[in-house]
Scaffold this motif. Structure first.
Motif, short mmCIF file in Angstrom:
data_model
loop_
_atom_site.label_atom_id
_atom_site.label_comp_id
_atom_site.label_asym_id
_atom_site.label_seq_id
_atom_site.Cartn_x
_atom_site.Cartn_y
_atom_site.Cartn_z
N ILE B 88 0.84 -1.20 0.00
CA ILE B 88 0.00 0.00 0.00
C ILE B 88 0.87 1.25 0.00
O ILE B 88 0.53 2.26 -0.59
N ILE B 144 -1.39 6.90 2.69
CA ILE B 144 -2.02 5.82 1.93
C ILE B 144 -2.35 6.29 0.52
O ILE B 144 -2.05 5.61 -0.47
N PHE B 254 0.47 -8.71 -0.06
CA PHE B 254 -0.46 -9.02 1.01
C PHE B 254 0.09 -9.95 2.08
O PHE B 254 -0.53 -10.14 3.11
N THR B 313 -6.47 -10.45 -0.73
CA THR B 313 -7.40 -9.32 -0.84
C THR B 313 -8.70 -9.55 -0.08
O THR B 313 -9.18 -8.62 0.57
N PRO B 314 -9.29 -10.75 -0.11
CA PRO B 314 -10.48 -10.93 0.71
C PRO B 314 -10.20 -10.70 2.20
O PRO B 314 -11.03 -10.13 2.91
N PHE B 316 -7.95 -8.66 3.40
CA PHE B 316 -7.85 -7.21 3.56
C PHE B 316 -9.24 -6.60 3.61
O PHE B 316 -9.53 -5.74 4.45
N ALA B 317 -10.12 -7.07 2.70
CA ALA B 317 -11.49 -6.56 2.68
C ALA B 317 -12.18 -6.84 4.01
O ALA B 317 -12.90 -6.00 4.55
N LEU B 320 -10.98 -4.38 6.51
CA LEU B 320 -11.60 -3.09 6.25
C LEU B 320 -13.03 -3.08 6.77
O LEU B 320 -13.51 -2.12 7.34
N TRP B 321 -13.71 -4.20 6.56
CA TRP B 321 -15.10 -4.32 6.99
C TRP B 321 -15.19 -4.33 8.51
O TRP B 321 -16.02 -3.66 9.11
N GLY B 323 -13.11 -3.09 10.58
CA GLY B 323 -12.72 -1.80 11.16
C GLY B 323 -13.58 -0.66 10.67
O GLY B 323 -13.18 0.48 10.75
N ARG B 324 -14.79 -0.98 10.18
CA ARG B 324 -15.55 0.07 9.50
C ARG B 324 -16.04 1.15 10.46
O ARG B 324 -16.40 2.23 10.03
N ASN B 325 -16.05 0.85 11.76
CA ASN B 325 -16.51 1.87 12.70
C ASN B 325 -15.36 2.68 13.28
O ASN B 325 -15.56 3.55 14.11
N ALA B 326 -14.15 2.37 12.84
CA ALA B 326 -13.00 3.11 13.35
C ALA B 326 -12.55 4.12 12.32
O ALA B 326 -12.88 4.03 11.15
N VAL B 327 -11.79 5.10 12.76
CA VAL B 327 -11.20 6.05 11.82
C VAL B 327 -10.06 5.34 11.10
O VAL B 327 -9.29 4.63 11.74
N VAL B 328 -9.98 5.52 9.79
CA VAL B 328 -8.93 4.85 9.03
C VAL B 328 -7.56 5.23 9.57
O VAL B 328 -7.28 6.40 9.70
#
Lengths: 347, 328
Positions: B88, B144, B254, B313-314, B316-317, B320-321, B323-328
């Motif tokens: 990344i 990023i 990855f 990649t899945p 990683f996805a 991402l999913w 941690g969706r409630n956290a700030v990136v």
């Protein structure tokens, strides 16, 4: 005493600005044929404007006429269509997501369409563009939906980086799958090697013609819903308070994006950055009003892609640089500029 | 601590045995044992397949996986972001571009030379990413995004080189680029192993500093850490590790994300334990990816880099999913 501008003064100023924008737009539209003609003339074989005209009015079967009719003209037409489609798709996506990085390339839509086309050609043996354009639509829709689902759900909302990351991940996944398919299908790899980088080379009328109606319909639809796109871009709450049904118009805009991006990918491959760069430049020129951004993006996108392709095929002696690569050289620095100066900072 | 270590070592041994036993040629560890006791009982062909083809490939996969996972663990600590990954940040594509230039433009062949090129490319890329993202400090978002942008740019350069270069060099470069262990040799294995000694050793010695980084710059500084120097030094280590791994096999993405993540989930955040476990997990991942890639549709081979991308990649996805409630 200070004279405040009256209501009619403001209206008059607005009308004058609109008149300027209209005339610039008309000028750009008038430039299209000139740029197209110039682009047709670029390439290994020198072609004069007279050849281009006579190839259509008095076709005599000579080598130059054949090249004009079967190679150069389809290529430029493909560039015009794909450029306009990608730019408008990017503009609508930026309005929908309120995210400056939204574009079919960065949000995985192009990669989805490309993967679906490669799968259709390799596994299902589809080879007519009239048929695989539907796979491109499906792939574009699924990938776009996946990126939105990954990037926008959650309490913190859709940060630009989160959506960009989701797009990068989906793109990496689909590109790896596409490459895996192509490794085993050497004939197809040879056929598609440049296409997967985004290229207008080797387009012929029979591959463009079936896709053209979808792109034209998408562009017209985008033009007619430009008022609704403007309302969408104000955010979901404002849009609702103005009486817009967000679900209906978001859905419709999504369909338009899929038509445009899927269509563009089926004729030109996954060309990136057109959908990112063009709406931004247009916005700098005409302001944040999507009623203007959409028509301007269509014309500017078409111009940009045709010029980029002409430069790519004539810049290096004997080398046809795919337009996707040329666009990356133009677009990536622009993207970096956006990342550095235009995005809100988060800790 | 002991369990994950033992399990991953067992997995490595198991994968090595599997890797020895499968392939176009009928051969296995049994042949190797038999040759040990009765050198004449095994035909030379089998021996060549085992010793010169399969073994170096297995060893190289393990080393590459270990160094990529270490690089990933360091990146995540330095950036204090669980989604950080050398790929990344543009490290991978920087190394790939430099190695591509070395192969196609200069005709570089020796693996040591390629290690330097890859490391230089990775370092240059990190420098560029930081320089462009820097505006009175560094924000993760900017890092990023700039990483994604510069990776694309490097990718465009790679495509141009592959168009204008000599077809034979380009073909070689493209196979390598997709992360292939196809042409593993003992020379490459030794080259990478020797190269890794310094950064791996330093990373282990610095594990306490890595722990401190996790608490943020201010805390680390108040505990006596010279944060800027430590960070820069760690990033150089990171570039050495991933640059050399990428020059040996091409882009294997990855692993630097998944290896450290799984390790953190099993042994926690302390880097003295995290680093070795992450390295072993990374080795297992690449060995497994390579084994699956070359057997699943044999005789055709899927390059290991594609396999790790398809598997990674899945994951990683999923992160991402999650941690969706956290700030990136």
């Amino acid at each position: 005493m200070i004279a405040l501008p009256s209501q009619s003064d403001i209206q008059r100023a607005g009308l004058a600005a609109d008149r300027i924008k209209t005339s610039v737009l008309v000028a750009l539209v008038l430039m299209l044929p000139a740029i197209a003609l110039w682009s047709i003339m670029q390439g290994k074989l020198a072609i004069t404007p007279g050849d281009v005209v006579s190839a259509h009015l008095a076709f005599d079967g000579s080598r130059i006429h054949v090249i004009v009719q079967t190679i150069r003209v389809p290529r430029v037409l493909a560039g015009l269509l794909a450029g306009a489609a990608l730019a408008v798709a990017g503009a609508i996506m930026q309005a929908m997501t309120n995210n400056p990085l939204a574009s079919p390339g960065l949000f995985g839509v192009n990669a989805g369409a490309a993967f679906a086309v490669v799968m259709a050609m390799s596994v299902l043996g589809v080879d007519a563009s009239a048929a695989y354009v539907w796979y491109a639509f499906a792939g574009a829709a699924l990938a776009g939906a996946a990126v939105l689902a990954l990037g926008t759900t959650g309490k913190t909302g859709p940060g630009p980086a989160r959506l960009a990351l989701a797009g990068a991940v989906i793109t990496a996944f689909l590109t790896a799958l596409t490459t895996s398919v192509l490794i085993f299908d050497v004939a197809l790899l040879d056929h598609l090697r440049l296409w997967t980088a985004g290229s207008l080379g080797g387009r012929s009328m029979p591959t463009i013609a079936p896709v053209m109606p979808y792109i034209v319909i998408g562009l017209l639809a985008a033009f007619f819903v430009r008022h609704q796109v403007m309302t969408l871009s104000l955010g979901i709450d404002t849009a609702r308070s103005l009486g817009q049904s967000p679900l209906l118009w978001r859905g419709l805009c999504g369909v338009i994006v899929v038509l445009l991006a899927g269509g563009a990918v089926s004729i030109a491959g996954p060309v990136g950055f057109v959908g990112l760069v063009v709406p931004h430049i247009v916005r700098m020129l005409v302001g944040v009003d999507y009623r203007w951004i959409i028509p301007f993006s269509a014309v500017a996108g078409a111009l940009l892609l045709v010029v980029a392709d002409a430069v790519g095929r004539s810049a290096l002696e004997g080398v046809d640089v795919p337009v996707g690569v040329t666009m990356a050289f133009v677009g990536a620095p622009f993207f970096l500029y956006l990342a550095r100066y235009r995005l809100g900072r988060s800790p | 601590m002991k369990r994950p270590l033992l399990v991953s070592i067992a997995a490595i041994v198991f994968l090595a045995l599997l890797g020895m036993a499968f392939g176009d040629h009928e051969a296995g560890v049994g042949d190797l044992l038999r040759w040990w006791w009765h050198p004449d009982a095994v035909d030379p062909m089998t021996l060549t397949v085992l010793v010169d083809f399969r073994l170096p490939r297995i060893a190289l996969a393990g080393l590459v996986g270990a160094s990529l996972a270490l690089a990933g663990a360091i990146t995540q600590a330095v950036m204090r972001n669980p989604l950080a990954e050398p790929g990344i940040l543009g490290l991978n594509s920087g190394a790939a571009l430099a190695a591509m230039v070395a192969i196609v433009m200069i005709g570089g062949n020796s693996s040591f030379y390629l290690s330097w090129a890859g490391t230089a490319g990775a370092l240059a890329m990190v420098g560029l990413v930081y320089a462009i993202a820097w505006r009175d400090g560094i924000s993760t978002t900017q890092l990023i995004l700039v990483g994604i942008g510069l990776s694309t740019l490097a990718g465009a350069f790679i495509t141009v080189i592959s168009i204008i270069g000599n077809v034979r060099d380009v073909q070689r470069a493209l196979i390598w680029l997709n992360g292939s262990l196809y042409d593993a040799t003992w020379a490459k294995v030794y080259g990478l192993a020797v190269w890794m000694i310094l950064p791996v050793g330093l990373a282990m010695l610095l594990s306490r500093e890595l722990d401190l980084l996790r608490y943020g710059e201010d805390t680390a500084r108040s505990l006596g850490q010279k944060a800027h120097i430590v960070r820069s030094g760690l990033i150089i280590l990171c570039a050495m590790l991933s640059g050399a791994a990428i020059s040996a096999t091409g882009i294997v993405g990855f692993v630097g994300l998944i290896g450290p993540h799984l390790a953190r989930a099993t042994v926690g955040h302390g880097h003295a334990r995290l680093l070795p476990v992450a390295a072993l997990f990374g080795a297992v991942l690449v060995m497994a990816a390579d084994f699956i890639g070359r057997t699943i549709i044999a005789p055709a081979q899927i390059p290991a880099g594609l396999m790790t991308a398809i598997l990674g990649t899945p994951y990683f996805a999923y992160l991402l999913w999650k941690g969706r409630n956290a700030v990136v």
